[in-house]
Design a protein around this motif. Sequence first.
Motif, PDB file in Angstrom:
ATOM      1  N   MET A  30       0.677  -1.113  -0.041  1.00 31.37           N
ATOM      2  CA  MET A  30      -0.120  -0.115   0.179  1.00 31.37           C
ATOM      3  C   MET A  30       0.835   1.248  -0.076  1.00 31.37           C
ATOM      4  SD  MET A  30      -3.262  -0.748   2.313  1.00 31.37           S
ATOM      5  CE  MET A  30      -3.934   0.892   2.338  1.00 31.37           C
ATOM      6  N   ALA A  31       2.130   1.164   0.745  1.00 33.94           N
ATOM      7  CA  ALA A  31       2.927   2.510   0.756  1.00 33.94           C
ATOM      8  C   ALA A  31       3.517   2.789  -0.411  1.00 33.94           C
ATOM      9  CB  ALA A  31       4.012   2.052   1.896  1.00 33.94           C
ATOM     10  N   LEU A  32       4.185   1.414  -1.018  1.00 33.95           N
ATOM     11  CA  LEU A  32       4.732   1.798  -2.279  1.00 33.95           C
ATOM     12  C   LEU A  32       3.696   2.343  -3.259  1.00 33.95           C
ATOM     13  CD1 LEU A  32       7.359  -1.208  -2.350  1.00 33.95           C
ATOM     14  CD2 LEU A  32       7.647   1.312  -2.088  1.00 33.95           C
ATOM     15  N   GLY A  33       2.596   1.474  -3.355  1.00 31.95           N
ATOM     16  CA  GLY A  33       1.686   1.781  -4.277  1.00 31.95           C
ATOM     17  C   GLY A  33       0.976   2.960  -4.356  1.00 31.95           C
ATOM     18  N   PHE A  59      -1.221  -0.178  -5.293  1.00 33.29           N
ATOM     19  CA  PHE A  59      -2.074   0.034  -3.951  1.00 33.29           C
ATOM     20  C   PHE A  59      -3.059  -0.893  -3.608  1.00 33.29           C
ATOM     21  CE2 PHE A  59      -5.349   2.697  -1.912  1.00 33.29           C
ATOM     22  CZ  PHE A  59      -4.480   3.028  -0.749  1.00 33.29           C
ATOM     23  N   VAL A  60      -3.999  -1.183  -4.797  1.00 24.85           N
ATOM     24  CA  VAL A  60      -5.249  -1.986  -4.642  1.00 24.85           C
ATOM     25  C   VAL A  60      -5.001  -3.071  -4.400  1.00 24.85           C
ATOM     26  CG1 VAL A  60      -7.160  -2.766  -6.125  1.00 24.85           C
ATOM     27  CG2 VAL A  60      -6.306  -0.413  -6.476  1.00 24.85           C
ATOM     28  N   VAL A  65      -4.869  -7.136   0.359  1.00 26.44           N
ATOM     29  CA  VAL A  65      -4.334  -8.039   1.148  1.00 26.44           C
ATOM     30  C   VAL A  65      -4.348  -7.560   2.656  1.00 26.44           C
ATOM     31  CG1 VAL A  65      -2.038  -8.750   2.059  1.00 26.44           C
ATOM     32  CG2 VAL A  65      -2.139  -8.564  -0.364  1.00 26.44           C
ATOM     33  N   VAL A  66      -4.418  -6.412   2.718  1.00 22.28           N
ATOM     34  CA  VAL A  66      -4.789  -5.795   4.214  1.00 22.28           C
ATOM     35  C   VAL A  66      -6.177  -6.250   4.527  1.00 22.28           C
ATOM     36  CG1 VAL A  66      -5.218  -3.746   5.628  1.00 22.28           C
ATOM     37  CG2 VAL A  66      -3.130  -4.037   4.169  1.00 22.28           C
ATOM     38  N   LEU A  67      -7.160  -5.986   3.922  1.00 23.93           N
ATOM     39  CA  LEU A  67      -8.543  -6.428   4.231  1.00 23.93           C
ATOM     40  C   LEU A  67      -8.793  -7.896   4.346  1.00 23.93           C
ATOM     41  CD1 LEU A  67     -10.475  -3.917   1.587  1.00 23.93           C
ATOM     42  CD2 LEU A  67     -10.214  -3.584   4.053  1.00 23.93           C
TER      43      LEU A  67
END
Length: 293
Positions: A30-33, A59-60, A65-67
């Motif tokens: 997410m950070a890189l995206g 980012f998506v 992955v986080v969700l």
Amino acid sequence: MAEAHAKNHDYHIIDPSPWPFTASVGALLMALGGVGWMQGLKGNEFGLLGIPLNNAWLFVVGLAVVLYTMFGWWSDTIKEGREGHHTRVVSLHLRYGMIMFIASEVMFFVAWFWAFFDASLFPGEVVQVARTEYTGGQWPPAGIEVLDPWHLPLYNTVILLLSGTTVTWAHHALLHNDRKGLVSGLVFTVALGVLFSFVQAYEYMHAPFAFADSIYGATFYMATGFHGFHVFIGTIFLLVCLIRAMKGDFTPKQHFGFEAAAWYWHFVDVVWLFLFATIYVWASAGATIATGH
């Protein structure tokens, strides 16, 4: 032999879990995206190891992955509670964790209030560049029409205060093992949370200033926008509690999941009261109120 391995403490030693690792991977993506996405919006090139990342896809993927990690990790936590692993000590530590999380959220909002007050209390101060250039030496900045605090913002204040009472009703119903009252209170709270978001979205669509218009717009949208995001997250949090309550989860003695959601919702309420009193009411004193907003 069985007695030698019997559990004689209140702690829960969890099984090996993949979720800390997957959460870290998702956060990194997410950070890189996010950086690549923003660079792409600016028309800049951004890549890693020759792979172009100046779009939203990474980012998506990281968000997905986080969700997924959140769903899996919290599902495991719910399962552990049902199996009786949430002892008195474990429950206390879960509460400490939620308290520290809310404290970190408080400091997050302190940053936005700090930015707002720094710009509003010293609009004519000369820093590295002349602040007067951004504010016209006054607050709100010259030429800015502000929202009427006694219109939509007041409606949303009433909505959130009502939602605070309905979630408290649900909590008291749960403590008295009133399943109908618990579900009804949560239904009203979720509905009020959705209504708040719709009213704020309508307000944004009809606001007389934009994010990039001035430092007023930037500080206004960052503070109220992040609060609106927290309302959205809190509404989902309470919706999950509603689904669990309808399935028969939660007991008067064991209901930390609901309690954490209620704490979070009350935190959102309190932050809004500060936002309403300062950014909407105090900052609009003597300013030009936009008609029809």
